[in-house]
Design an enzyme around this catalytic site. Structure first.
Site, short mmCIF file in Angstrom:
data_model
loop_
_atom_site.label_atom_id
_atom_site.label_comp_id
_atom_site.label_asym_id
_atom_site.label_seq_id
_atom_site.Cartn_x
_atom_site.Cartn_y
_atom_site.Cartn_z
N ARG A 117 101.50 46.73 130.05
CA ARG A 117 101.57 45.27 130.65
C ARG A 117 103.08 45.05 131.12
O ARG A 117 103.83 45.51 130.14
CB ARG A 117 101.14 44.42 129.77
CG ARG A 117 101.20 42.94 130.03
CD ARG A 117 100.41 41.97 129.37
NE ARG A 117 101.36 41.60 128.03
CZ ARG A 117 101.01 40.48 127.39
NH1 ARG A 117 100.24 39.53 127.54
NH2 ARG A 117 101.82 40.30 126.15
N THR A 121 106.15 39.63 134.15
CA THR A 121 105.00 39.23 135.12
C THR A 121 103.56 39.18 134.25
O THR A 121 102.54 38.57 135.05
CB THR A 121 104.70 40.23 136.32
OG1 THR A 121 104.41 41.43 136.04
CG2 THR A 121 106.27 40.01 136.95
N ASP A 213 99.85 43.48 117.82
CA ASP A 213 99.81 44.48 118.70
C ASP A 213 98.71 45.44 118.35
O ASP A 213 99.14 46.29 117.42
CB ASP A 213 101.38 45.19 118.96
CG ASP A 213 101.23 46.05 120.30
OD1 ASP A 213 100.67 47.00 120.10
OD2 ASP A 213 101.84 45.68 121.38
N ASP A 216 100.59 49.32 117.97
CA ASP A 216 101.64 49.47 117.25
C ASP A 216 100.75 49.35 115.81
O ASP A 216 101.44 50.32 114.77
CB ASP A 216 102.79 48.25 117.18
CG ASP A 216 103.69 48.56 118.35
OD1 ASP A 216 103.73 49.28 118.96
OD2 ASP A 216 104.03 47.30 118.51
#
Length: 222
Positions: A117, A121, A213, A216
């Site tokens: 990602r 944006t 996340d 992670d």
């Protein structure tokens, strides 16, 4: 996401072909997964276990073909899956889910697709594609833990559709109503399976309450 209208949970729950798990064991494991104090090894194990549970739920309608076998006592008719199954983890966070899927169906084909990602944006960008040139499967599942804005999931399904796969599904752990709505509208012909539906996206495009996340937390790269 500031200023962008987001649908409510109630709106997306009415969408066709959307399946949200209601299993009590799933709810138990999701609570452990969300806990910020769950260490990476346990987190990764939970992702695999949730992947296995989702595999059971998402394969309920697969086609079967009859097969005659010999038990220790006599012949009998059993059933086998009618055609192969593919799983495409969206790298890298989808790897744990794919491993859970393989615990249920060990001979599943695993394809790899790298999408990341763009943090400005919020759009998905392809950086790795290892899909077969020829496809002879009855279904392929795109798997990714978090369905946030929906960009990666939509792009993954677009890429898979270009391979002429007869049936596609998406499988994830947590979805935001916004991402779920976008995916369902972009690909109304696929089934979507998720463990839990969360409240919304925050201004930065992260699912809340979420779990942080997923990549992670699986691999300890904080």
């Amino acid at each position: 996401m500031q200023g962008i209208p987001q649908p409510s949970r109630e709106e997306v729950l009415k969408l066709p072909r959307v399946h949200i798990s209601t299993h009590p064991v799933m709810a138990h494991k999701m609570t452990l997964l969300r806990n910020k104090n769950t260490p990476p090894p346990q987190f990764y194990q939970l992702v695999k276990e949730i992947g296995a549970l989702l595999a059971y739920e998402s394969t309920e309608t697969l086609s079967l073909e009859s097969s005659t076998i010999e038990t220790p006592l006599q012949s009998t008719t059993g059933y086998r899956l009618a055609g192969g199954i593919g799983v495409t983890p969206i790298l890298r966070a989808g790897l744990g889910l794919a491993e859970g899927f393989r615990q249920v169906i060990p001979d599943v084909q695993v394809w790899h697709l790298g999408l990341r990602r763009d943090e400005e944006t919020l759009q998905a960008m392809e950086y790795y594609n290892r899909l077969p040139h020829q496809v002879d499967l009855q279904v392929v599942y795109a798997v990714d833990p978090m369905l946030a804005t929906g960009g990666s999931a939509i792009d993954a399904i677009n890429i898979l559709k270009r391979r002429g796969i007869p049936r596609l599904s998406y499988l994830g752990i947590i979805a935001a109503p916004y991402g779920l709505m976008r995916l369902a509208q972009a690909h109304p012909d696929i089934d979507i399976y998720v463990a839990e539906l969360d409240e919304a996206l925050n201004d930065n495009g992260y699912i809340i309450p979420g779990l942080g996340d997923a990549g992670d937390r699986q691999f300890g790269t904080f």
